[in-house]
Design a protein around this motif. Structure first.
Motif, PDB file in Angstrom:
ATOM      1  N   GLN A 157       7.007  -4.208  -4.994  1.00  0.00           N
ATOM      2  CA  GLN A 157       5.762  -4.517  -4.947  1.00  0.00           C
ATOM      3  C   GLN A 157       5.053  -3.204  -4.428  1.00  0.00           C
ATOM      4  N   LEU A 158       3.788  -2.813  -5.190  1.00  0.00           N
ATOM      5  CA  LEU A 158       3.268  -1.881  -4.820  1.00  0.00           C
ATOM      6  C   LEU A 158       2.084  -2.124  -4.180  1.00  0.00           C
ATOM      7  N   LEU A 159       1.980  -1.267  -2.900  1.00  0.00           N
ATOM      8  CA  LEU A 159       0.604  -1.489  -2.715  1.00  0.00           C
ATOM      9  C   LEU A 159      -0.077  -0.431  -2.398  1.00  0.00           C
ATOM     10  N   HIS A 160      -1.706  -0.545  -2.906  1.00  0.00           N
ATOM     11  CA  HIS A 160      -2.425   0.739  -2.786  1.00  0.00           C
ATOM     12  C   HIS A 160      -3.751   0.843  -2.292  1.00  0.00           C
ATOM     13  N   LYS A 161      -4.369   1.388  -1.725  1.00  0.00           N
ATOM     14  CA  LYS A 161      -5.476   1.760  -1.273  1.00  0.00           C
ATOM     15  C   LYS A 161      -6.362   3.312  -1.384  1.00  0.00           C
ATOM     16  N   THR A 162      -7.908   3.123  -1.117  1.00  0.00           N
ATOM     17  CA  THR A 162      -7.898   4.776  -1.299  1.00  0.00           C
ATOM     18  C   THR A 162      -8.359   4.766   0.768  1.00  0.00           C
ATOM     19  N   LYS A 163      -7.622   5.697   1.006  1.00  0.00           N
ATOM     20  CA  LYS A 163      -7.341   7.080   2.103  1.00  0.00           C
ATOM     21  C   LYS A 163      -7.867   7.829   2.473  1.00  0.00           C
ATOM     22  N   ARG A 164      -9.072   8.019   2.764  1.00  0.00           N
ATOM     23  CA  ARG A 164      -9.735   9.596   3.113  1.00  0.00           C
ATOM     24  C   ARG A 164     -10.355  10.339   1.541  1.00  0.00           C
ATOM     25  N   GLY A 165      -9.976   9.107   0.194  1.00  0.00           N
ATOM     26  CA  GLY A 165     -10.860   9.564  -0.653  1.00  0.00           C
ATOM     27  C   GLY A 165      -9.827   9.735  -1.584  1.00  0.00           C
ATOM     28  N   LEU A 166      -9.302   9.828  -1.035  1.00  0.00           N
ATOM     29  CA  LEU A 166      -7.340   9.855  -2.074  1.00  0.00           C
ATOM     30  C   LEU A 166      -6.658   8.358  -2.144  1.00  0.00           C
ATOM     31  N   ARG A 167      -6.050   7.680  -3.144  1.00  0.00           N
ATOM     32  CA  ARG A 167      -5.499   6.915  -3.448  1.00  0.00           C
ATOM     33  C   ARG A 167      -4.391   6.517  -3.448  1.00  0.00           C
ATOM     34  N   ILE A 168      -4.208   6.304  -2.303  1.00  0.00           N
ATOM     35  CA  ILE A 168      -2.128   6.437  -2.340  1.00  0.00           C
ATOM     36  C   ILE A 168      -1.464   4.940  -2.108  1.00  0.00           C
ATOM     37  N   GLY A 169       0.126   5.117  -2.424  1.00  0.00           N
ATOM     38  CA  GLY A 169       0.283   3.694  -2.575  1.00  0.00           C
ATOM     39  C   GLY A 169       1.675   3.479  -1.633  1.00  0.00           C
ATOM     40  N   PHE A 170       2.190   2.837  -1.905  1.00  0.00           N
ATOM     41  CA  PHE A 170       3.462   2.134  -0.661  1.00  0.00           C
ATOM     42  C   PHE A 170       3.950   1.003  -1.416  1.00  0.00           C
ATOM     43  N   VAL A 171       5.974   1.569  -1.476  1.00  0.00           N
ATOM     44  CA  VAL A 171       6.389   0.873  -1.904  1.00  0.00           C
ATOM     45  C   VAL A 171       7.644   0.239  -0.082  1.00  0.00           C
TER      46      VAL A 171
END
Length: 393
Positions: free
Chosen positions: A93-107
């Motif tokens: 399951q991958l979570l992702h969102k935009t932070k400080r202009g960058l799209r970052i994911g987290f597993v």
């Protein structure tokens, strides 16, 4: 009241292992092909939860309930499942969102696969990179499962993976073996912890199971603990804590234990029960009635309940890394370590576990070079600062 239980939609994808039935010529390796497509199989989400609960690498942070909670916090959720012959054998399951202009994911605590399967490792890492490219993610922070095998950890030591120095995560924990039952668990307590538990029982403190309406009280107790420890509450608000409770309780994963004195809550513990593991997720204590140790009482009662209900492991969800390494090395604990907030946990016995290294998948080669440069500059700055401090000390 007024909080929606409907999380943002989850993108469900699948890959299927397809093998050739013909013999593999001598000197050649059997190759697996993958198809990247939506997972619309009936009951796929329930099958994933069941797979997680059975897997030695399964964890609640890979569950749909956890994804629902993170969805309420603004994360987008993508789930990818690996099938073999119509049966789920892995995924993440991958979570992702935009932070400080960058799209970052987290597993977090994934990918979940057979820890001994090199084939599954290759497929899920390939799929993770493909999904990162598809979602235009600059990077994906990957925290492997606690019981990850060598194939996965070694597979994440080469490009496009890099060391992750930009995300703070728990890197060690304390586990209690519950398989021997309550008597065996309590026999490994420090004598001082057993005495505190008996004192709490003699002094008439009442322990009860909490409900949703108790969550605001629990958050107040947790806030009091955080103020004493000078840390920020996580979740940060009572509203977020209520959303967490609701997301997990729908699946039957959450449990709250409260210690009271004449109806007044003193201490409480929020546990997450998933698979064969009870995770001591959050605790709270208002600091009152210190002489009867309500904070010890709630932990002991949670452990008793876990033993009675067939759980095999209790996880304290974190232990200072240096303290864990000291214990595992058989060295003496320093006075500073003994005075730390984590020393409380050691009173219940258990064994430290060092968790696998967190890595960051960076699909784009140019961004990887930039990350390496930024990391090198940061490390050089820290070394120069330390050298300057020592020369003036």
């Amino acid at each position: 009241r007024g909080l929606s239980l409907v999380p943002p939609p989850t993108m469900d994808l699948r890959i299927d292992i397809q093998r050739h039935s013909s013999p593999v010529p001598a000197g050649h390796r059997r190759q697996a092909k993958i198809g990247f497509e939506p997972d619309s199989a009936p009951g796929a989400s329930a099958a994933w939860e069941s797979f997680l609960a059975r897997s030695p690498c399964g964890h609640f942070q890979q569950s749909g309930a956890w994804g629902a909670f993170k969805g309420h916090q603004g994360w987008s959720v993508a789930s990818l499942r690996l099938y073999d012959g119509g049966r789920i054998v892995g995924g993440f399951q991958l979570l992702h969102k935009t932070k400080r202009g960058l799209r970052i994911g987290f597993v977090s605590k994934g990918p979940v696969i057979d820890p001994n399967s090199a084939e599954q490792t290759g497929l899920v890492l390939q799929a993770l990179r493909a999904l990162a490219v598809r979602e235009r993610l600059a990077g994906v922070v990957v925290q492997p499962p606690d019981e990850a095998g060598a194939a996965l950890t070694e597979g994440m030591r080469v490009p496009p993976f890099l060391p992750s120095t930009f995300a703070s995560v728990i890197d060690s924990t304390l586990l209690i073996d519950l398989s021997g039952g309550e008597d065996a668990v309590f026999s490994h307590f420090r004598s001082s912890t057993r005495n505190k538990y008996r004192r709490a029982g003699r002094d008439g403190l009442r322990v009860r199971e909490g409900r949703e309406e108790d969550i605001p009280t629990f958050f107040q107790l947790m806030e009091a603990t955080c103020r004493r420890q000078q840390v920020t509450p996580n979740p940060p608000t009572g509203e977020a804590m209520l959303k967490l409770w609701r997301s997990l309780s729908v699946a039957g994963y959450s449990r709250l234990v409260i210690a009271e004195d004449r109806g007044k809550p003193l201490a409480a513990i929020f546990t997450i029960c998933f698979g064969d593991r009870m995770t001591i997720f959050k605790t709270g204590w208002n600091g009152q009635r210190r002489e009867v140790h309500p904070n010890v009482l709630v932990v002991c009662e949670a452990l008793r309940w876990a033993c009675a209900n067939g759980f095999q492991v209790a996880d304290f969800a974190g232990l200072d890394r240096s303290l864990a390494e000291t214990i595992l090395a058989g060295s003496k604990i320093s006075q500073e370590q003994n005075n730390s907030r984590d020393s409380f946990k050691l009173g219940f016995g258990g064994r430290p576990q060092l968790l696998p290294e967190v890595r960051m998948l960076v699909p784009n080669a140019a961004i990887r070079s930039s990350v390496r440069l930024a990391t090198a500059i940061s490390r050089t700055g820290r070394r120069l600062k330390q050298k300057s401090s020592s020369s003036h000390g």
